[in-house]
Design a protein around this motif. Structure first.
Motif, PDB file in Angstrom:
ATOM      1  N   TYR A  43      -2.878   6.242   1.269  1.00 15.10           N
ATOM      2  CA  TYR A  43      -4.393   6.204   1.566  1.00 15.10           C
ATOM      3  C   TYR A  43      -5.497   7.152   1.446  1.00 15.10           C
ATOM      4  CZ  TYR A  43      -8.877   5.800   5.653  1.00 15.10           C
ATOM      5  OH  TYR A  43      -9.822   5.629   6.186  1.00 15.10           O
ATOM      6  N   ALA A  78      -1.434   9.357   3.835  1.00 16.14           N
ATOM      7  CA  ALA A  78      -2.578   9.396   3.454  1.00 16.14           C
ATOM      8  C   ALA A  78      -2.884  10.961   3.728  1.00 16.14           C
ATOM      9  CB  ALA A  78      -3.111   8.635   4.761  1.00 16.14           C
ATOM     10  N   ILE A 127      -7.984   3.017  -1.712  1.00 20.62           N
ATOM     11  CA  ILE A 127      -6.677   2.025  -0.668  1.00 20.62           C
ATOM     12  C   ILE A 127      -6.032   2.083  -1.937  1.00 20.62           C
ATOM     13  CG2 ILE A 127      -5.320   0.777   0.496  1.00 20.62           C
ATOM     14  CD1 ILE A 127      -7.909   0.913   2.545  1.00 20.62           C
ATOM     15  N   VAL A 161       0.809  -1.158   0.130  1.00 14.63           N
ATOM     16  CA  VAL A 161      -0.107  -0.321  -0.188  1.00 14.63           C
ATOM     17  C   VAL A 161       0.893   1.051   0.042  1.00 14.63           C
ATOM     18  CG1 VAL A 161      -1.739   1.424   1.588  1.00 14.63           C
ATOM     19  CG2 VAL A 161      -1.911  -1.233   1.191  1.00 14.63           C
ATOM     20  N   MET A 212      -7.997   4.406   9.226  1.00 16.43           N
ATOM     21  CA  MET A 212      -7.105   4.171   8.506  1.00 16.43           C
ATOM     22  C   MET A 212      -5.576   3.592   9.611  1.00 16.43           C
ATOM     23  SD  MET A 212      -3.976   7.873   7.772  1.00 16.43           S
ATOM     24  CE  MET A 212      -4.234   7.815   9.364  1.00 16.43           C
TER      25      MET A 212
END
Length: 335
Positions: free
Chosen positions: A145, A224, A240, A142, A188
């Motif tokens: 976000y 994020a 995401i 990842v 988150m």
């Protein structure tokens, strides 16, 4: 059977009680309001006989095992601590308190009295949040976000006409970040933990709260981006983003449709049908904790609430959003 009292006689309490009406081991036995007339009116609607107009009296009562707190944010800590100190379990609406210092005092009271304190963040108990967690590995590492919750407040028109209701009043520790931004931040934290850095901007209103804002949050290998607003609407989904695909979430607070779009062009719908009202799932989890003799939720943990509160504090410092609760140590009150 777990006997509940409720603090707050507003629409969110009504919704909570409607969501648990078919739960066989939930029983509403007590209602608090600042005025006896309002307490009796609300209690009669649910055929409840025990009404209270002081928090201390209700906390001492042997007519309840737990309490659901849906009062203004600035009262959460003092009210919760009073109940915790009298051996009552507490399910408290989000955000858990005005600031991280209050959250820590609440946690200390819960641990010291061997009772449960849980933030009522319904999102993370929803079936489709489980789908998000369970399928996150499919999108690879990842990297970003992105969460958005922007909803024009039904109270904003009154604010613009000169009437400042609770939603836009700093005395109650309110505003866009606390009311809507928290829905983006808490998931988150559950998914990725505590970040390394928080940057924030916001539009401050004359009343002293934020009307909207954005956060840029830095983790070791990802970032994020969060957008929240009570003075505009947005139709943007949340995402995401991973190295192998992107997970698209229709609404971060109440996800109904979640799909993955892979880099090779494939699409996979990973969401499931939600059978019950969203608040049912958090209430079910809370009651289960009591019945199993546990002291804390693993997914809705004290640590998750603490980290979320620290992020909210950091964002508020960035935009200059100060609450009266930040300037003094709250003590239990009947407000």
């Amino acid at each position: 059977m777990i006997r509940f009292g409720v603090i707050g006689t507003n629409w969110i309490t009504d919704r909570f009680l409607q969501s648990v009406k078919d739960m066989p081991d939930f029983s509403l036995t007590a209602v608090y309001s600042r005025t006896s007339d309002r307490a009796r009116e609300f209690a009669e609607k649910y055929q409840v006989h025990n009404t209270f107009t002081t928090i201390e009296e209700m906390a001492k009562s042997n007519q309840l095992d737990a309490v659901y707190i849906a009062s203004p944010n600035s009262f959460h800590a003092s009210q919760a601590i009073t109940f915790l100190n009298h051996g009552k379990h507490v399910l408290c609406e989000k955000p858990l308190a005005s600031n991280a210092a209050e959250v820590e005092k609440m946690i200390m009271a819960a641990n010291g009295n061997h009772v449960i304190l849980m933030e009522a963040m319904r999102t993370i108990y929803l079936p489709n949040f489980s789908c998000i967690k369970g399928n996150l590995h499919k999108i690879g590492k990842v990297r970003r976000y992105v969460a958005s919750y922007c909803q024009y407040s039904s109270r904003y028109d009154m604010y613009k006409s000169g009437t400042v209701l609770n939603a836009f009043n700093p005395f109650f520790s309110n505003g866009s970040l606390m009311d809507l931004g928290v829905y983006c931040i808490y998931p988150m934290v559950v998914l990725f933990g505590e970040p390394n850095e928080v940057k924030a901007t916001g539009v401050m209103l004359e009343s002293g709260v934020d009307g909207e804002g954005s956060l840029l949050i830095k983790y070791a290998e990802m970032e994020a981006v969060i957008m929240h607003s009570k003075i505009t609407d947005s139709k943007l989904p949340s995402e995401i983003q991973g190295e192998e695909g992107t997970m698209i979430i229709d609404h971060i607070a109440t996800p109904k449709h979640v799909e993955i779009r892979y880099r090779d062009g494939r699409k996979e719908v990973i969401s499931t049908k939600q059978e019950k009202d969203g608040m049912y799932y958090e209430a079910r989890a809370f009651v289960d904790l009591i019945q199993k003799g546990k002291r804390e939720s693993s997914i809705n943990s004290h640590e998750h609430s603490s980290v979320t509160a620290r992020i909210l504090d950091a964002a508020r410092r960035e935009i200059g959003l100060i609450f009266p609760a930040d300037r003094e140590i709250n003590t239990p009150s009947d407000n």
